[in-house]
Design an enzyme around this catalytic site. Structure first.
Site, short mmCIF file in Angstrom:
data_model
loop_
_atom_site.label_atom_id
_atom_site.label_comp_id
_atom_site.label_asym_id
_atom_site.label_seq_id
_atom_site.Cartn_x
_atom_site.Cartn_y
_atom_site.Cartn_z
CG ASP A 106 -1.88 1.02 1.51
OD1 ASP A 106 -2.32 1.71 0.46
OD2 ASP A 106 -1.62 1.78 2.61
CB SER B 152 -3.73 7.19 -3.90
OG SER B 152 -3.74 8.49 -4.59
CE LYS B 153 -9.90 7.27 -9.41
NZ LYS B 153 -11.33 7.47 -9.83
NE ARG C 96 -9.59 12.04 -5.26
CZ ARG C 96 -9.06 12.15 -6.32
NH1 ARG C 96 -9.70 13.09 -7.40
NH2 ARG C 96 -7.96 11.75 -6.74
CG ASP D 19 -2.03 2.27 6.34
OD1 ASP D 19 -2.17 2.10 5.37
OD2 ASP D 19 -2.16 3.59 7.08
CG ASP E 149 -1.77 7.53 0.50
OD1 ASP E 149 -0.82 7.88 0.02
OD2 ASP E 149 -2.88 7.68 0.03
N GLY F 46 -7.16 4.43 3.82
CA GLY F 46 -7.25 3.43 2.61
C GLY F 46 -8.78 3.29 1.95
CB VAL F 47 -11.94 4.86 2.50
CG1 VAL F 47 -13.36 5.19 1.89
CG2 VAL F 47 -11.89 3.82 3.66
#
Ligand code: BG6
Ligand code: MG
Length: 216
Positions: free
Chosen positions: A9, A116-117, A49, A170, A11, A46-47
């Site tokens: 992952d 993430s984009k 946008r 995370d 972030d 992790g969610v």
């Protein structure tokens, strides 16, 4: 089963952009008169946008049309991307570079799998793209974590089956996604949220590669 690939992952694992996400959502919330605090921000780890915006709207009992949600999520992103200009190689989390170099020296494939984009931009600013064989992100798949899609995409892109991969995550949503994909998971953070992970550490700097491979 032989482990051949490690999927990370971004972030909260490679770097900590959670503070910038917090500041950008906080500004959007303040501008619109919504409540938003650090506790709620933790639920956004992790969610995606749009799903993050929906969590904030639900928390404030606000209902909006899709077009308006899209506009607000874009507004937040413009602000967030501006903050990302401050990210440099000094923002790699402790032990990340060393661990990735060790993995590749020992012949493991490495991939990013992020919701993430903006993953490409973050990795470019971190000067970390060269540490990975592949980058799968929010642009690679339709369904975001906790759906397993981004991990399945990453594993396929580095030529590994799910069972040959270990995921480093995370976020609760990320651990759930990796488990749904049928992969082993190293969770970074608190046991209360990452209890479903196979191993739990505070950060990448605590991971002993040989030990993990022995215990898998
Ligand atoms: C995840 C973050 O990696 O990416 C979330 O943990 C974020 O907080 C999500 O909402 C989507 O990121 P972006 O950059 O596409 O808005
Ligand atoms: Mg994360």
């Amino acid at each position: 089963m032989n482990i051949r690939g490690f999927i990370f992952d971004l972030d909260g694992v490679i770097t900590d952009t959670a503070e910038y996400h917090y500041l950008a959502w906080k500004k959007l919330s303040d501008d619109n008169g919504w409540n938003f605090d650090r506790e709620l921000n933790e639920k956004l780890r992790g969610v995606s946008r749009l799903d993050s915006l929906q969590i904030i709207l639900n928390h404030n009992d606000v209902e909006l049309e899709f077009e308006e949600k899209d506009r607000l999520a874009n507004l937040k992103n413009v602000n967030y991307v501006q903050m990302l200009q401050k990210v440099t190689s000094a923002d790699l989390l402790p032990g990340v570079k060393e661990f990735l170099i060790e993995l590749r020296e020992k012949g493991f494939k490495t991939s990013v799998a992020s919701a993430s984009k903006n993953a490409d931009l973050v990795l470019t600013n971190l000067e970390a793209k060269g540490l990975f064989d592949n980058i799968s992100d929010g642009n690679s798949v339709e369904n975001s974590k906790p759906a397993p899609d981004v991990f399945v995409h990453a594993a396929g892109s580095i030529g590994c089956t799910a069972k040959e991969c270990i995921v480093v995550e995370d976020a609760e949503a990320g651990v759930a996604a990796a488990k749904l994909a049928g992969m082993k998971v190293i969770g970074l953070g608190a046991e209360e949220t990452l209890g479903k992970a196979d191993f739990i550490f505070k950060g990448i700097y605590e991971i002993n590669l040989d030990d993990i491979i022995k215990r898998i």
